[in-house]
Scaffold this motif. Sequence first.
Motif, PDB file in Angstrom:
ATOM      1  N   VAL A 139      79.022 -41.938  61.243  1.00 54.05           N
ATOM      2  CA  VAL A 139      78.264 -42.614  62.785  1.00 54.05           C
ATOM      3  C   VAL A 139      78.478 -41.633  64.300  1.00 54.05           C
ATOM      4  O   VAL A 139      78.162 -41.222  64.386  1.00 54.05           O
ATOM      5  CB  VAL A 139      77.466 -43.434  62.427  1.00 54.05           C
ATOM      6  CG1 VAL A 139      76.641 -43.080  61.251  1.00 54.05           C
ATOM      7  CG2 VAL A 139      77.900 -44.271  62.872  1.00 54.05           C
ATOM      8  N   TYR A 146      78.398 -35.369  63.725  1.00 51.74           N
ATOM      9  CA  TYR A 146      77.641 -36.367  62.088  1.00 51.74           C
ATOM     10  C   TYR A 146      76.564 -35.468  61.432  1.00 51.74           C
ATOM     11  O   TYR A 146      76.326 -35.486  60.384  1.00 51.74           O
ATOM     12  CB  TYR A 146      77.767 -37.632  62.811  1.00 51.74           C
ATOM     13  CG  TYR A 146      76.731 -37.981  61.089  1.00 51.74           C
ATOM     14  CD1 TYR A 146      75.710 -38.951  62.022  1.00 51.74           C
ATOM     15  CD2 TYR A 146      77.853 -38.866  60.329  1.00 51.74           C
ATOM     16  CE1 TYR A 146      75.178 -39.862  60.535  1.00 51.74           C
ATOM     17  CE2 TYR A 146      77.591 -39.308  59.659  1.00 51.74           C
ATOM     18  CZ  TYR A 146      75.987 -40.020  59.829  1.00 51.74           C
ATOM     19  OH  TYR A 146      75.553 -41.335  58.638  1.00 51.74           O
ATOM     20  N   THR A 193      75.380 -34.976  57.824  1.00 47.18           N
ATOM     21  CA  THR A 193      73.950 -35.362  57.344  1.00 47.18           C
ATOM     22  C   THR A 193      72.824 -34.350  56.732  1.00 47.18           C
ATOM     23  O   THR A 193      72.242 -34.471  55.574  1.00 47.18           O
ATOM     24  CB  THR A 193      73.935 -36.781  57.949  1.00 47.18           C
ATOM     25  OG1 THR A 193      72.698 -36.075  59.069  1.00 47.18           O
ATOM     26  CG2 THR A 193      74.125 -37.337  58.273  1.00 47.18           C
ATOM     27  N   ARG A 205      71.928 -32.783  53.254  1.00 49.09           N
ATOM     28  CA  ARG A 205      70.343 -33.022  52.799  1.00 49.09           C
ATOM     29  C   ARG A 205      70.085 -31.332  52.269  1.00 49.09           C
ATOM     30  O   ARG A 205      69.902 -31.492  51.164  1.00 49.09           O
ATOM     31  CB  ARG A 205      69.457 -33.936  53.618  1.00 49.09           C
ATOM     32  CG  ARG A 205      68.332 -34.229  53.332  1.00 49.09           C
ATOM     33  CD  ARG A 205      67.296 -34.755  54.817  1.00 49.09           C
ATOM     34  NE  ARG A 205      68.612 -35.610  55.261  1.00 49.09           N
ATOM     35  CZ  ARG A 205      68.486 -34.751  56.800  1.00 49.09           C
ATOM     36  NH1 ARG A 205      67.693 -34.366  57.112  1.00 49.09           N
ATOM     37  NH2 ARG A 205      68.889 -35.392  58.128  1.00 49.09           N
ATOM     38  N   GLU A 253      75.319 -35.905  47.885  1.00 47.69           N
ATOM     39  CA  GLU A 253      76.240 -37.283  48.502  1.00 47.69           C
ATOM     40  C   GLU A 253      76.796 -37.159  50.321  1.00 47.69           C
ATOM     41  O   GLU A 253      77.587 -36.167  49.732  1.00 47.69           O
ATOM     42  CB  GLU A 253      76.738 -38.232  47.613  1.00 47.69           C
ATOM     43  CG  GLU A 253      76.551 -39.285  48.128  1.00 47.69           C
ATOM     44  CD  GLU A 253      75.043 -39.843  47.517  1.00 47.69           C
ATOM     45  OE1 GLU A 253      74.319 -39.987  46.624  1.00 47.69           O
ATOM     46  OE2 GLU A 253      74.228 -40.169  48.532  1.00 47.69           O
ATOM     47  N   LEU A 254      76.557 -37.675  50.900  1.00 49.67           N
ATOM     48  CA  LEU A 254      77.080 -38.014  51.914  1.00 49.67           C
ATOM     49  C   LEU A 254      78.226 -39.413  52.005  1.00 49.67           C
ATOM     50  O   LEU A 254      77.477 -40.078  51.447  1.00 49.67           O
ATOM     51  CB  LEU A 254      76.487 -37.774  53.477  1.00 49.67           C
ATOM     52  CG  LEU A 254      77.272 -37.584  54.484  1.00 49.67           C
ATOM     53  CD1 LEU A 254      77.725 -36.323  54.464  1.00 49.67           C
ATOM     54  CD2 LEU A 254      76.314 -38.229  55.731  1.00 49.67           C
ATOM     55  N   VAL A 255      79.598 -38.847  52.088  1.00 50.61           N
ATOM     56  CA  VAL A 255      80.036 -40.301  51.821  1.00 50.61           C
ATOM     57  C   VAL A 255      80.856 -40.412  52.893  1.00 50.61           C
ATOM     58  O   VAL A 255      81.078 -39.283  53.350  1.00 50.61           O
ATOM     59  CB  VAL A 255      81.550 -39.593  50.490  1.00 50.61           C
ATOM     60  CG1 VAL A 255      80.035 -40.135  49.208  1.00 50.61           C
ATOM     61  CG2 VAL A 255      81.904 -38.916  50.313  1.00 50.61           C
ATOM     62  N   GLU A 256      81.788 -41.364  52.719  1.00 49.65           N
ATOM     63  CA  GLU A 256      82.609 -41.521  54.083  1.00 49.65           C
ATOM     64  C   GLU A 256      83.833 -42.066  53.053  1.00 49.65           C
ATOM     65  O   GLU A 256      83.997 -42.739  51.725  1.00 49.65           O
ATOM     66  CB  GLU A 256      82.000 -43.199  54.983  1.00 49.65           C
ATOM     67  CG  GLU A 256      81.222 -42.288  55.548  1.00 49.65           C
ATOM     68  CD  GLU A 256      81.331 -43.529  56.747  1.00 49.65           C
ATOM     69  OE1 GLU A 256      81.790 -44.354  56.784  1.00 49.65           O
ATOM     70  OE2 GLU A 256      79.809 -43.629  57.104  1.00 49.65           O
ATOM     71  N   ASP A 302      83.600 -45.319  50.611  1.00 48.41           N
ATOM     72  CA  ASP A 302      83.081 -45.000  49.321  1.00 48.41           C
ATOM     73  C   ASP A 302      83.746 -44.702  48.306  1.00 48.41           C
ATOM     74  O   ASP A 302      83.513 -44.353  46.690  1.00 48.41           O
ATOM     75  CB  ASP A 302      81.921 -43.934  49.387  1.00 48.41           C
ATOM     76  CG  ASP A 302      80.947 -44.682  51.101  1.00 48.41           C
ATOM     77  OD1 ASP A 302      80.025 -43.492  51.149  1.00 48.41           O
ATOM     78  OD2 ASP A 302      80.924 -45.878  50.663  1.00 48.41           O
ATOM     79  N   MET A 307      83.215 -42.628  43.227  1.00 49.45           N
ATOM     80  CA  MET A 307      82.122 -42.475  44.417  1.00 49.45           C
ATOM     81  C   MET A 307      81.769 -43.782  44.304  1.00 49.45           C
ATOM     82  O   MET A 307      81.526 -44.314  42.434  1.00 49.45           O
ATOM     83  CB  MET A 307      81.589 -41.735  45.040  1.00 49.45           C
ATOM     84  CG  MET A 307      79.917 -41.388  44.464  1.00 49.45           C
ATOM     85  SD  MET A 307      79.292 -39.921  45.291  1.00 49.45           S
ATOM     86  CE  MET A 307      78.661 -39.317  43.970  1.00 49.45           C
ATOM     87  N   THR A 319      78.182 -46.444  42.763  1.00 40.09           N
ATOM     88  CA  THR A 319      77.360 -46.305  43.827  1.00 40.09           C
ATOM     89  C   THR A 319      77.232 -48.010  43.284  1.00 40.09           C
ATOM     90  O   THR A 319      77.389 -48.205  42.476  1.00 40.09           O
ATOM     91  CB  THR A 319      76.851 -45.159  42.858  1.00 40.09           C
ATOM     92  OG1 THR A 319      76.659 -45.465  41.127  1.00 40.09           O
ATOM     93  CG2 THR A 319      77.281 -43.836  42.997  1.00 40.09           C
TER      94      THR A 319
END
Lengths: 331, 490
Positions: B242, B247, B251, B255, B260-263, B266, B276, B278
């Motif tokens: 963020v 950023y 996102t 979308r 998926e949006l990962v850091e 994750d 990842m 989950t």
Amino acid sequence: MLSRVADSLYWTNRYLERAEHTARLIDINMGLMLDRSRVSAERRWQRVLAAVGAMHGPGWQEERDGSGEPGRWMGVTALVHALCFDTTKHASITACIFAARENARQIRDEISTEQWQRLNGLFHEISRLRTASPSERNLAEFLPTIIDGVHLFQGVTDTTLSHGEGWQVLRVGRYLERAWSLTMLLDLYEREVFPGEDSDDAGEYLEWVGLLRICTAFEAFCRVHTADLTHERILEFLLLDPNFPHSVRYAVDALHNALEAIQQHTRTQRGGELMRVAGRLKATLGFAQIGEIVARDPVRYLRGILDQCREIHDLIYAVYIQYSVETALAV
Amino acid sequence: MTTTPVRGVHEHALLREYFMDDAFDEMFDGDGAIRPHYAALFHELTTLPAEEIRRRKQSADASFLMQGITFTVYGREEGTERIFPYDLIPRLVTGEEWERIERGLTQRITALNLFLHDVYNDGKILAQGVVPREVVYSCAQFRRQMRGLRVPRNVYVAIAGTDLLRLESGEFVALEDNLRVPSGVSYMLTNRRIMKRTLPSLFRDYGVRPIDHYPQALLATLRSLAPEGRPEPTVVVLTPGVYNSAYFEHTWLARQMGVELVEGRDLVIHDNIVYMRTTAGLKRVDVIYRRVDDDFIDPVAFRGDSILGAAGLFNAYRAGNVTLANAFGTGVADDKALYAYVPAIIRYYLGEEPILNNVETYLLTDPRQRAHVKDNLEKLVVKAVGESGGYGMLVGPQSSAAEREEFKRRIEADPRNYIAQPTLSFSRAPCLLEDGSIGPRHVDLRPYILFGDKVTIVPGGLTRVALRQGSLVVNSSQGGGSKDTWVLGS
């Protein structure tokens, strides 16, 4: 969903529920202080701290000459202000709102725009109220702002967020926190308020009404039992009522439903122990009888519920959030 | 280049501040006549009542704010949401002009991918002296770890953004390639959505070529680069989080693609496979559209103090179990010193003359060029080779003597780190000003190129505007804004 997202959703709602509960706790006790009572102000507010689990936390009493040793009682005004505004105290309402907002911010795209706007708006409103000097801070404005703000967020959540996995995780956070804080409150009253007290005494009657009001339960209680308050009836209502949203049983039922829904969504095969513990707690409350509880050891019973809440939290983490790689790949 | 007002170009009241100068004007030709393709736009702008224009602008502002299209500039305090600056008047590009640009960009990116494959394998172009070894090996972005590493389809650069300028002659030239983590595409797409609502009939009458398929094309490109044996690849967008200025774009793209949006935190790498974390357990990741720089992406392989990456990611990459778009080490090909050799690179690999020309560039490692540059700093633009976003840059004609002295010192201390180019008076396009009049502002063009199993370039791209009058700096981080780009269907 990503475990990190679930973690943030869970804590967002735990913090919001906590803030709301604490606000009511303060609000009702401020009112009770106005009437003559056998309870000293100091005693009353130590009970409040115990109810939010901050009794043994650092710095709730003023230090004597900066020595690090707790000194004399800081006084009601200072304590209430700290509980409302002091972000260094993790139990304070402001700390909870800030933490909720920070958690939500990290997952902003996982919640609806309306949810974010309401929560962010509440954050800015609180920040504004905080910047006023201590003498000017208006509790009469602050506390309803918190309660209304949290209600608004929950309402917006229900109408704008799809009732999928994320929504269920929010419910888990909210109802686990509620079950916990209600049980803490009942535990405190069982130990400190109910024993040896008699509702014929006006002062004690007010304390019991106070308990119901903290749980927004007074009117609902009266509808079931009339205004004839007894220790047993109050305990039964707040512990075992299946319909009233601020009873421990209701919270546990809702928690269990949400956990089941999440298990359905994720199709995890590692949720066995979690569902067993949650299911057992739900059944315990579902089949309990108030006469039995009161006759045996209500405090021990309530402590047992707290232990199980703790265990459920740990299992949620083990199953969904912080599982080890080896266990995950073994399945 | 000074802007000497010759005359107001047009008698209409809205253009009272619109003066011509040496730069190419997008709307007016050298004689002050309106270019044919701008006629309809000009007519619309000058016949719409001022009140209506104001109303449409406010509505567009509200849309931007509501959609949260914001941009954070490093150094600004967070908590203030700032709309990404934009201008309401679209920038037009004719179909013919675009066709040439498209061919030129395709040629360029093809050659650069071949170059990257070569320098990370046999290095033939270096052995034959077409590009000096020093330029490549002294580049901080050259990653020795990529030597001999196989990448799917030999595609190193899957997503590129090349900055184009239009010179006085009207010719489009390539100013700079962005081959690492080019950004801005989300602004391009959201600009378009809002502009369609702002000037709907004009949009329709012009037959503007659509760009809305970018997210689907991006997803298809990423999927086409999946490791072998992964027919249903899982694609993710890797973001620093963020606090990153782009950023919003991360996102938004995640979308739009439905991924998926990962850091970094994750991701779990186990047995050289990327997963990842989950709630349903570990999910394997096949393709990562990564918006994290090389240096930060793996604390084991690169910077150890990074918390943005995932430990072991590079090993998984080396094992061929995950694809990264873009690959590690593409920065050697968008280094500004290497830029001077791109025409030679195109000739070497493709045997063709470059369709899009370069801008004249001085390499400061050469003593004679360096001396010339230091003597003429007030006329030149000096850039640091690895930087982007307009940082580390000197614009000679707008600099102070102190700033020039500072840059002379920097150039002497580290000549490899700088290049110089003539200050270009690049083209200007009409913009809606604060007072409701229309004035010219310098613009560039950044098309986005996708390179997977095929090349996809959405028509247009992001037109960036130097919003301050006379300014030549278009980067959003330094006060620039954007325009919607309309490639006309002719």
